[in-house]
Every structure is written in structure tokens, then in C-alpha cells.
Design an enzyme around this catalytic site. Structure first.
Site, PDB file in Angstrom:
ATOM      1  N   ARG A   1      76.981  22.035  45.478  1.00  0.00           N
ATOM      2  CA  ARG A   1      76.171  23.014  46.198  1.00  0.00           C
ATOM      3  C   ARG A   1      77.040  23.702  47.257  1.00  0.00           C
ATOM      4  NH1 ARG A   1      70.754  19.344  47.219  1.00  0.00           N
ATOM      5  NH2 ARG A   1      70.263  18.957  45.021  1.00  0.00           N
TER       6      ARG A   1
ATOM      7  N   TYR B   1      70.774  24.357  53.623  1.00  0.00           N
ATOM      8  CA  TYR B   1      70.441  23.226  52.756  1.00  0.00           C
ATOM      9  C   TYR B   1      69.171  23.513  51.946  1.00  0.00           C
ATOM     10  CZ  TYR B   1      69.388  18.635  50.984  1.00  0.00           C
ATOM     11  OH  TYR B   1      69.103  17.594  50.123  1.00  0.00           O
TER      12      TYR B   1
ATOM     13  N   TYR C   1      63.260   8.411  44.117  1.00  0.00           N
ATOM     14  CA  TYR C   1      64.639   8.477  43.645  1.00  0.00           C
ATOM     15  C   TYR C   1      64.960   7.057  43.222  1.00  0.00           C
ATOM     16  CZ  TYR C   1      65.702  13.237  45.087  1.00  0.00           C
ATOM     17  OH  TYR C   1      65.742  14.603  45.200  1.00  0.00           O
TER      18      TYR C   1
ATOM     19  N   GLN D   1      57.069  10.208  45.316  1.00  0.00           N
ATOM     20  CA  GLN D   1      58.215  10.529  44.460  1.00  0.00           C
ATOM     21  C   GLN D   1      59.338   9.527  44.707  1.00  0.00           C
ATOM     22  OE1 GLN D   1      61.250  12.254  45.980  1.00  0.00           O
ATOM     23  NE2 GLN D   1      62.332  11.706  44.103  1.00  0.00           N
TER      24      GLN D   1
ATOM     25  N   ARG E   1      56.292  31.505  44.022  1.00  0.00           N
ATOM     26  CA  ARG E   1      56.239  32.127  45.346  1.00  0.00           C
ATOM     27  C   ARG E   1      54.924  32.834  45.627  1.00  0.00           C
ATOM     28  NH1 ARG E   1      59.614  29.158  45.303  1.00  0.00           N
ATOM     29  NH2 ARG E   1      61.845  29.350  45.670  1.00  0.00           N
TER      30      ARG E   1
ATOM     31  N   ARG F   1      68.720  23.482  41.979  1.00  0.00           N
ATOM     32  CA  ARG F   1      69.651  22.808  42.886  1.00  0.00           C
ATOM     33  C   ARG F   1      70.564  21.813  42.191  1.00  0.00           C
ATOM     34  NH1 ARG F   1      67.895  23.227  48.131  1.00  0.00           N
ATOM     35  NH2 ARG F   1      68.306  21.123  48.846  1.00  0.00           N
TER      36      ARG F   1
ATOM     37  N   GLY G   1      57.930  24.254  46.362  1.00  0.00           N
ATOM     38  CA  GLY G   1      58.889  23.572  47.223  1.00  0.00           C
ATOM     39  C   GLY G   1      59.290  24.392  48.439  1.00  0.00           C
ATOM     40  N   ARG G   2      60.309  25.239  48.283  1.00  0.00           N
ATOM     41  CA  ARG G   2      60.878  25.935  49.436  1.00  0.00           C
ATOM     42  C   ARG G   2      59.869  26.682  50.300  1.00  0.00           C
ATOM     43  NH1 ARG G   2      64.593  26.531  45.395  1.00  0.00           N
ATOM     44  NH2 ARG G   2      66.730  25.841  45.735  1.00  0.00           N
TER      45      ARG G   2
ATOM     46  N   THR H   1      61.993  11.164  39.771  1.00  0.00           N
ATOM     47  CA  THR H   1      62.875  12.325  39.613  1.00  0.00           C
ATOM     48  C   THR H   1      64.123  11.929  38.837  1.00  0.00           C
ATOM     49  OG1 THR H   1      61.999  13.302  41.616  1.00  0.00           O
ATOM     50  CG2 THR H   1      64.152  14.105  40.870  1.00  0.00           C
TER      51      THR H   1
ATOM     52  N   ASP I   1      57.395  23.253  38.169  1.00  0.00           N
ATOM     53  CA  ASP I   1      57.863  23.892  39.403  1.00  0.00           C
ATOM     54  C   ASP I   1      59.158  24.647  39.170  1.00  0.00           C
ATOM     55  OD1 ASP I   1      60.193  22.297  39.909  1.00  0.00           O
ATOM     56  OD2 ASP I   1      59.065  20.909  41.182  1.00  0.00           O
TER      57      ASP I   1
HETATM   58  C1  FNR Z   1      63.899  19.473  46.922  1.00  0.00           C
HETATM   59  N1  FNR Z   1      63.438  18.887  45.744  1.00  0.00           N
HETATM   60  C2  FNR Z   1      63.266  17.523  45.708  1.00  0.00           C
HETATM   61  N2  FNR Z   1      62.779  16.928  44.587  1.00  0.00           N
HETATM   62  C3  FNR Z   1      62.553  15.607  44.545  1.00  0.00           C
HETATM   63  O1  FNR Z   1      62.097  15.104  43.522  1.00  0.00           O
HETATM   64  N3  FNR Z   1      62.814  14.828  45.649  1.00  0.00           N
HETATM   65  C4  FNR Z   1      63.314  15.340  46.804  1.00  0.00           C
HETATM   66  O2  FNR Z   1      63.522  14.638  47.778  1.00  0.00           O
HETATM   67  C5  FNR Z   1      63.586  16.729  46.832  1.00  0.00           C
HETATM   68  N4  FNR Z   1      64.126  17.295  47.944  1.00  0.00           N
HETATM   69  C6  FNR Z   1      64.269  18.660  48.015  1.00  0.00           C
HETATM   70  C7  FNR Z   1      64.737  19.229  49.197  1.00  0.00           C
HETATM   71  C8  FNR Z   1      64.812  20.609  49.315  1.00  0.00           C
HETATM   72  C9  FNR Z   1      65.281  21.198  50.600  1.00  0.00           C
HETATM   73  C10 FNR Z   1      64.410  21.439  48.227  1.00  0.00           C
HETATM   74  C11 FNR Z   1      64.422  22.930  48.335  1.00  0.00           C
HETATM   75  C12 FNR Z   1      63.975  20.873  47.057  1.00  0.00           C
HETATM   76  C13 FNR Z   1      63.019  19.714  44.591  1.00  0.00           C
HETATM   77  C14 FNR Z   1      61.548  20.095  44.724  1.00  0.00           C
HETATM   78  O3  FNR Z   1      60.715  18.988  44.543  1.00  0.00           O
HETATM   79  C15 FNR Z   1      61.140  21.134  43.663  1.00  0.00           C
HETATM   80  O4  FNR Z   1      61.491  20.679  42.384  1.00  0.00           O
HETATM   81  C16 FNR Z   1      61.748  22.520  43.907  1.00  0.00           C
HETATM   82  O5  FNR Z   1      61.833  22.807  45.275  1.00  0.00           O
HETATM   83  C17 FNR Z   1      60.907  23.568  43.205  1.00  0.00           C
HETATM   84  O6  FNR Z   1      61.471  24.819  43.303  1.00  0.00           O
HETATM   85  P1  FNR Z   1      61.075  25.906  44.453  1.00  0.00           P
HETATM   86  O7  FNR Z   1      59.566  25.892  44.585  1.00  0.00           O
HETATM   87  O8  FNR Z   1      61.775  25.466  45.706  1.00  0.00           O
HETATM   88  O9  FNR Z   1      61.615  27.165  43.887  1.00  0.00           O
END
Ligand code: FNR
Length: 370
Positions: free
Chosen positions: A168, A27, A133, A131, A300, A268, A319-320, A159, A296
């Protein structure tokens, strides 16, 4: 004992894949479609190369910046990542404590596995960003905003790129989605306005509560004029997350917004989308000095942060990497990720001839043509 985490943070994903459960790690690591947008995020950063400058007195350095009127120790914040209990039982509270310990803002996802009030308590005096939703149900949205305000959150990130969950494949193939297990619903299930829409209390019919959540957590019918509702119900800065087109940045200005995050949700949402760093310069140009532009997608390393700053971002979110840090070593793992990023940024700035973020510009970058 858990071995020390590597200081090369690009190795965290591989370690997480080895050590964590396949559903949760799939996930987090997964992205939309065949992963092309997540790869484009990395490629857009990799392709740009730093051109270091010499003899510029960098013996005293300062990473601090001002973002949205707030002083930050560095141009870095933790991106909102929901459902963190799939990574570690201490979930968002551990990530928030790590951010607070390092002085870095933590953006709490509305899809957190822990109610916002509880996470806020874990944050001490640290800057609290929330943040949203943007739910279909106005009363739930209003209630979230009121609760976030009451819990001391100062800045709202809305968002926009997730009116639906994308295709996905990793989650589909593993038949794994945290929400269907009721994970990521803590703010909803604890909310009086959400509960008012249920026929029976959550604990009497959890499945119905999950289905109610799935049906209302986002709203693909929303349009730009709807932002007025948020502007009326939130006094602090509002930042739109998920902006990639310069015209949308202009619309954000017209709608009275304070900032945008140039982001494709870490690849994603839309497969085949533009790499986030490739979208950044045009948004920065459109924003001028009327919007704060954050970034973002694929950050890394410290040099990735440098490149995003050079392309015009005021700060970046990651994030990750911190989700993996949390999964591999709890709060300490998240602190490790933050410390590595900041130390590497500091050295990259110094060795490239900068005493701080302010002087970094596109002039510091070359673009690889291979
Ligand atoms: C997210 N992201 C995300 N964004 C958001 O606005 N609300 C959320 O709840 C989530 N949840 C979420 C879960 C997981 C597992 C991931 C990996 C990402 C997106 C996150 O805020 C961000 O935009 C990205 O993760 C940035 O990219 P990198 O740093 O993961 O490459």
C-alpha cells in the site's frame, strides 16, 4: 463548529483529505498498488445503470429485509473497519452507537482500537456481528470466539483476503501504519491467550507485544479444511468475507458456511483485481439458495446499493464513507452517512418503480458500453 456534512457522500473523501491528519486519512483512503482495484470497484457500479419503471404504486414502501435469519430495517450494515481511533477518539464505540441508533448492524473488526466487550456495551440491543482476522495461534482464535460469544455477538465474519497486508504505497511513502503504534491491537493485548505468548507483560515491553501481534494476526498457510476448526468453535452463522471466485463460493457451501461477502477489501489487497460488482453475478449464481451473498466495495450512494441488490446481493456493507463520517463529525457523522444512504435508497427504489428491495433484479439494470 464543524460545518454540516454534505448529503452527497462522494464528497466526504475530499473533505477528510482536507481536514484530517495525512497519516490516518492516507491509511483509510489508500488502497493497494496504484489504486486500480478501488477504481475498478467504482467503475463496476458506475457502468451499470438503472432503468426505472413507471406506474407501479410505490406510495407505501418498506426497506426491511431478512439476512442470515435476522430481520434488518434495510439491506445495509457497517463493514468491519479496524483502528478507528485514528479517525476519532470515540472510535468503534461511536460507530457502533450510530449503527445501533439507526438499527443497522455493526460488524466489529477484531483489529478494533477498543476491546470487543466495551464496544458490545455501547451497542445496546442492536444486532452484534463480529469480524475475525484468523490468527496463526489457535488458542488466540478460540479465545476471541469465546469472548465474542460471551459479549453477545451472534454472527461471525471471517476475513480471508488478508493473510498478509498488501503493498500500500500511501502507507509506505508516509511510513505510517497504525499497528506499529499499537493501534488496532486492543483485542489482542487484552486477551489472556495472547498474553500467554509474551515474555513480559504488554506495558513492560510494548514493542515486543506489537511484534508478537504482527507475527500472529494472520496466517498465509491456511487452507479450506481449516474452516472445520471455526465451524466447531462457533454455533452461529459464519460468513466468509473476501470471496470473488464462484468456485470459492461453492467451497464455502461444502465447508458448511452460511454466507459470503463478495469483496476485495475495498481495493486494499490485490491491485489489478476484478471490480467487486463485476465478480458479484457469478458468485450469486454459484451460491444459488445455499448461501447468503452480501457485497461491499465502492458503495457510496443509494443508487449504488440498488445496483448491488439488482446484481443479486441480499445486503451491502459500507466501509470508508462511515470512517470519514466518524473522522469529520464523530457519532453524528456516522449517523449522517447511514441516514443519507437509506433515504437515497428509499427514493431510488420508489422512483425506479419498487416498493422494497425484494422486487429488484438484473432486469432493472442496463450496462453502459462506452
Ligand atoms: C477496512 N476493511 C476491513 N475489513 C475487515 O474485514 N477487517 C478490518 O479490520 C478492516 N479494516 C479496514 C480498515 C480501513 C481503513 C478500510 C478502508 C477498510 C475492509 C472493509 O471491511 C470493506 O471491505 C471495505 O472498506 C469496503 O469498501 P469501501 O466501502 O471502503 O469502498
Amino acid at each position: 463548529a464543524v460545518p454540516r456534512l454534505p448529503t452527497d457522500l462522494t464528497r466526504l473523501e475530499e473533505l477528510a483529505e482536507q481536514r484530517l491528519e495525512p497519516g490516518p486519512v492516507g491509511y483509510v483512503a489508500g488502497s493497494a498498488g496504484n489504486g486500480s482495484t478501488a477504481r475498478a470497484n467504482r467503475a463496476a457500479l458506475e457502468r451499470r445503470r438503472i432503468v426505472p419503471r413507471m406506474l407501479r404504486d410505490v406510495h407505501e414502501r418498506d426497506l426491511s429485509v431478512e439476512v442470515l435469519g435476522r430481520p434488518l430495517p434495510a439491506p445495509l450494515a457497517l463493514a468491519p473497519v479496524g483502528v478507528l481511533s485514528i479517525m476519532h477518539p470515540d472510535a468503534e464505540s461511536a460507530a457502533a452507537r450510530a449503527a445501533a441508533a439507526q438499527g443497522v448492524p455493526y460488524i466489529l473488526s477484531s483489529a478494533s482500537s477498543t476491546p470487543m466487550e466495551q464496544v458490545a456495551e455501547a451497542m445496546g440491543d442492536a444486532e452484534r456481528w463480529f469480524q475475525l482476522y484468523w490468527a496463526k495461534d489457535r488458542e488466540v482464535t478460540k479465545s476471541f470466539l469465546n469472548r465474542a460469544k460471551a459479549a453477545g455477538f451472534s454472527t461471525l465474519f471471517v476475513t480471508l483476503d488478508t493473510p498478509l497486508l498488501a503493498w500500500r504505497p500511501r502507507d509506505l511513502d508516509q511510513a505510517y501504519l497504525p499497528f506499529l503504534h499499537g493501534i488496532g491491537t486492543a483485542n489482542y493485548f487484552s486477551d489472556p491467550a495472547f498474553q500467554a505468548g509474551l515474555a513480559k507483560p504488554v506495558d513492560e515491553d510494548p514493542n515486543a507485544a506489537v511484534m508478537h501481534f504482527v507475527g500472529m494476526f494472520a496466517d498465509p498457510a491456511k487452507t479450506w479444511p481449516d474452516l472445520e476448526f471455526l465451524r466447531e468453535n462457533w454455533d452461529g452463522p459464519i460468513v466468509l468475507k473476501g470471496i470473488l471466485h464462484p468456485d470459492d463460493a461453492r467451497r464455502a457451501v461444502t465447508a458448511g458456511m452460511d454466507g459470503v461477502v463478495v469483496s476485495n477489501h475495498g481495493g486494499r489487497q490485490v491491485a489489478g483485481s476484478v471490480g467487486a460488482a463485476d465478480a458479484l453475478p457469478r458468485v450469486v449464481e454459484a451460491a444459488g439458495d445455499r448461501l447468503t451473498v452480501l457485497f461491499d466495495g465502492g458503495i457510496r450512494t443509494g443508487d449504488d446499493i440498488f445496483k448491488a441488490l439488482a446484481l443479486g446481493a441480499e445486503a451491502v456493507l459500507v466501509g470508508r464513507p462511515y470512517a470519514y463520517g466518524l473522522g469529520l463529525d464523530g457519532q453524528a457523522g456516522v449517523e449522517h452517512v447511514i441516514r443519507c444512504l437509506l433515504a437515497e435508497l428509499d427514493l431510488t427504489l420508489a422512483l425506479s418503480g419498487h416498493a422494497g428491495p425484494a422486487t429488484v433484479s438484473t432486469d432493472d439494470l442496463a450496462e453502459e458500453t462506452v
